[in-house]
Design a protein around this motif. Structure first.
Motif, PDB file in Angstrom:
ATOM      1  N   CYS A 107       0.741  -1.218  -0.464  1.00  0.00           N
ATOM      2  CA  CYS A 107       0.071  -0.408  -0.175  1.00  0.00           C
ATOM      3  C   CYS A 107       1.153   1.276   0.115  1.00  0.00           C
ATOM      4  O   CYS A 107       2.199   1.709   0.924  1.00  0.00           O
ATOM      5  CB  CYS A 107      -1.140   0.161   1.259  1.00  0.00           C
ATOM      6  SG  CYS A 107      -1.892   1.784   1.258  1.00  0.00           S
TER       7      CYS A 107
ATOM      8  N   ILE B 218       0.235   4.211   1.009  1.00  0.00           N
ATOM      9  CA  ILE B 218      -0.303   5.056   1.904  1.00  0.00           C
ATOM     10  C   ILE B 218       0.511   4.818   3.227  1.00  0.00           C
ATOM     11  O   ILE B 218       1.224   5.716   3.676  1.00  0.00           O
ATOM     12  CB  ILE B 218      -1.430   5.145   2.704  1.00  0.00           C
ATOM     13  CG1 ILE B 218      -2.187   5.379   1.828  1.00  0.00           C
ATOM     14  CG2 ILE B 218      -1.766   5.761   3.606  1.00  0.00           C
ATOM     15  CD1 ILE B 218      -2.359   7.345   1.185  1.00  0.00           C
TER      16      ILE B 218
ATOM     17  N   HIS C  45       0.250  -1.555   5.322  1.00  0.00           N
ATOM     18  CA  HIS C  45      -0.833  -2.374   5.144  1.00  0.00           C
ATOM     19  C   HIS C  45      -1.040  -3.449   3.930  1.00  0.00           C
ATOM     20  O   HIS C  45      -1.836  -3.824   4.465  1.00  0.00           O
ATOM     21  CB  HIS C  45      -1.755  -1.260   4.644  1.00  0.00           C
ATOM     22  CG  HIS C  45      -2.253   0.061   5.445  1.00  0.00           C
ATOM     23  ND1 HIS C  45      -2.608   1.173   5.379  1.00  0.00           N
ATOM     24  CD2 HIS C  45      -1.741   0.353   6.773  1.00  0.00           C
ATOM     25  CE1 HIS C  45      -2.964   2.338   6.051  1.00  0.00           C
ATOM     26  NE2 HIS C  45      -1.993   1.662   7.144  1.00  0.00           N
TER      27      HIS C  45
ATOM     28  N   CYS D 209      -4.129   0.071  -0.859  1.00  0.00           N
ATOM     29  CA  CYS D 209      -5.508  -1.705   0.273  1.00  0.00           C
ATOM     30  C   CYS D 209      -6.657  -1.427   0.204  1.00  0.00           C
ATOM     31  O   CYS D 209      -7.425  -0.064   0.188  1.00  0.00           O
ATOM     32  CB  CYS D 209      -4.384  -1.548   1.266  1.00  0.00           C
ATOM     33  SG  CYS D 209      -4.939  -0.726   3.053  1.00  0.00           S
TER      34      CYS D 209
ATOM     35  N   CYS E 169      -7.966   1.719   2.662  1.00  0.00           N
ATOM     36  CA  CYS E 169      -7.488   2.638   2.332  1.00  0.00           C
ATOM     37  C   CYS E 169      -7.815   3.238   1.267  1.00  0.00           C
ATOM     38  O   CYS E 169      -8.549   4.685   0.471  1.00  0.00           O
ATOM     39  CB  CYS E 169      -5.915   3.680   1.577  1.00  0.00           C
ATOM     40  SG  CYS E 169      -4.929   3.410   3.086  1.00  0.00           S
TER      41      CYS E 169
END
Ligand SMILES: [Zn+2]
Length: 186
Positions: A122, A124, A128, A144, A147
């Motif tokens: 991910c 972010i 994740h 993900c 997110c």
């Protein structure tokens, strides 16, 4: 008297200099620990992705166990480290485990292992795990499931941040060095 003031002034300036250096060193250690922690989280996420594969060969288990051991060691020892050299010395172990898991994954998928520890995770926060969207699909970064859902609900998540030279930067913009991130330009 003037000489005494000059001497005291010099001592004060020296003390200030030592204080500033000490603060800078502490900051550098904290920043190095933060970078190593993100890479350890990426290692755990890649390892869990590999462990969850239904086609995981039995002999690949030892790679999973070894990598999770390196992760556990990183989590317990990084906060205790008191010098940037100690943190840097842990880099090759993290790199080795990342390469081991990437190699074991590539042996199953046939896709060459990426040098970037954050590829396949991910955008972010690598902790994740695997993304369900490609960059540009549901947001500027690979996302993900959680997110992506947040993005689609109009609540775009912000990337995990690290400190670099005292200022915040997205985790993937930090300077990891050639051991942890050989794909990154120096
Ligand atoms: Zn995510």
């Amino acid at each position: 008297m003037l000489i005494l003031i000059a001497v005291l002034g010099g001592a004060w300036a020296t003390a200030l200099g030592v204080g500033a250096r000490g603060r800078r060193t502490r900051r550098e250690i904290t920043e190095a620990r933060g970078r190593a922690r993100v890479c350890a989280d990426a290692l755990r996420a890649h390892t869990m992705e590999l462990a969850r594969r239904p086609d995981l060969p039995p002999d690949a288990r030892r790679h999973v166990e070894h990598a999770l051991g390196v992760y556990a060691d990183a989590i317990s020892s990084l906060p205790e480290m008191r010098s940037a050299e100690e943190v840097a010395a842990f880099g090759p172990r993290l790199r080795g485990a990342l390469d081991e898991i990437a190699g074991a994954t590539a042996a199953i998928t046939g896709v060459p292992a990426p040098a970037d520890p954050f590829t396949g995770l991910c955008g972010i926060d690598p902790a994740h795990g695997a993304p369900v969207t490609a960059p540009g699909e549901a947001g500027p970064r690979a996302l993900c499931e959680a997110c992506r859902d947040a993005f689609q609900a109009g609540d775009p998540p912000a990337p995990r941040m690290l400190f670099e030279d005292g200022g915040p930067v997205p985790f993937d913009a930090a300077r990891y060095g050639p051991v942890l991130r050989p794909d990154q330009a120096p």
